[in-house]
Design an enzyme around this catalytic site. Structure first.
Site: not given
Length: 266
Positions: A99, A41
């Site tokens: 992730h 992010y």
């Protein structure tokens, strides 16, 4: 040991510094006590700034982040996890996820690194994200540390029954990202009808349904209005008829999907 709230705050796409800091500090002011970010992010530093600026003590906030798919080799996982902790301004990351089981993911090397990070106190809990059921069970078997959470897309249009059952079987949290399906739930007649019945938003209905299923929702929002609206889902109690109606929705709609996604590699 920190509590893991059933409603957390997601920070996906909050890439602008001011927007991210303002959103996270607003979320903490509203009452959120769980913040979810990721190396991908590119906002861990901003989240760290918000945690430092907030009047809420950092010891009262559950902080989760995720390793990039390119950082999953043993040495890279160790190094970048420490860098994430530094950016976030925490001594210990409460929850560190893999992730995606893609790119440099290696069950032996990656999971060994996670175990070492727990042993060293860099990480408190281990998580996985976007794993297929078979990959999840393999990881659970290989890890010394218990899997604390598995984060996947989940909402009324993608109910994830099998992964919810595995979460119950192996005693870990199922954490729902995109829990309002990027507001596609507002286009579903059944959800809109339930929202009208309770005088709430469709987003609140979706979040309440996720939590009623025993899962943890981490909606992302940028505006104070949406941040507060999502948090109000904690006050909504769906009745049995509401749950049955939502469970009967036949539209399995996946928001996050691409050719190399694990579920497309079977």
């Amino acid at each position: 040991m920190k509590d893991f709230p059933q409603l957390g705050f997601g920070t996906y796409k909050l890439e602008d510094r001011d927007e991210c800091v303002n959103a996270v500090t607003t979320a903490l002011d509203v009452g959120y006590r769980s913040i979810d970010t990721a190396q991908m992010y590119d906002n861990e530093e901003y989240v760290g700034e918000a945690l430092a600026e907030s009047d809420v003590a950092i010891d009262d906030v559950f902080v989760a982040t995720k390793l990039k798919p390119g950082n999953l080799a043993y040495d890279d996982a160790l190094q970048t996890a420490r860098e994430s902790a530094e950016r976030l301004g925490v001594d210990t990351i409460d929850l560190l996820y893999v992730h995606w089981p893609l790119n440099t993911y290696d069950p032996d090397g990656t999971l060994s690194a996670l175990d070492e990070l727990v042993d060293e106190g860099v990480v408190d809990h281990v998580g996985l994200s976007n794993f297929r059921p078979d990959q999840l069970e393999e990881a659970i078997e290989k890890l010394d540390a218990p899997v604390f959470a598995h984060q996947v897309e989940m909402h009324p249009l993608l109910p994830q029954e099998e992964l919810r059952a595995l979460a119950d079987e192996y005693d870990h949290h199922l954490v729902a990202y995109s829990p309002i399906a990027r507001n596609k739930v507002a286009e579903n007649d059944a959800i809109v009808e339930i929202a009208t019945k309770h005088d709430v938003s469709p987003a609140q209905v979706s979040l309440a349904w996720v939590m009623a299923k025993g899962s943890t929702a981490i909606p992302k929002a940028a505006s104070p209005e949406h941040i507060r609206d999502n948090f109000a889902a904690l006050e909504l109690e769906l009745d049995d008829d509401d749950i049955e109606t939502i469970d009967a929705i036949e539209n399995d709609h996946r928001i996050v999907d691409f050719d190399d996604a694990p579920w497309n590699q079977i």
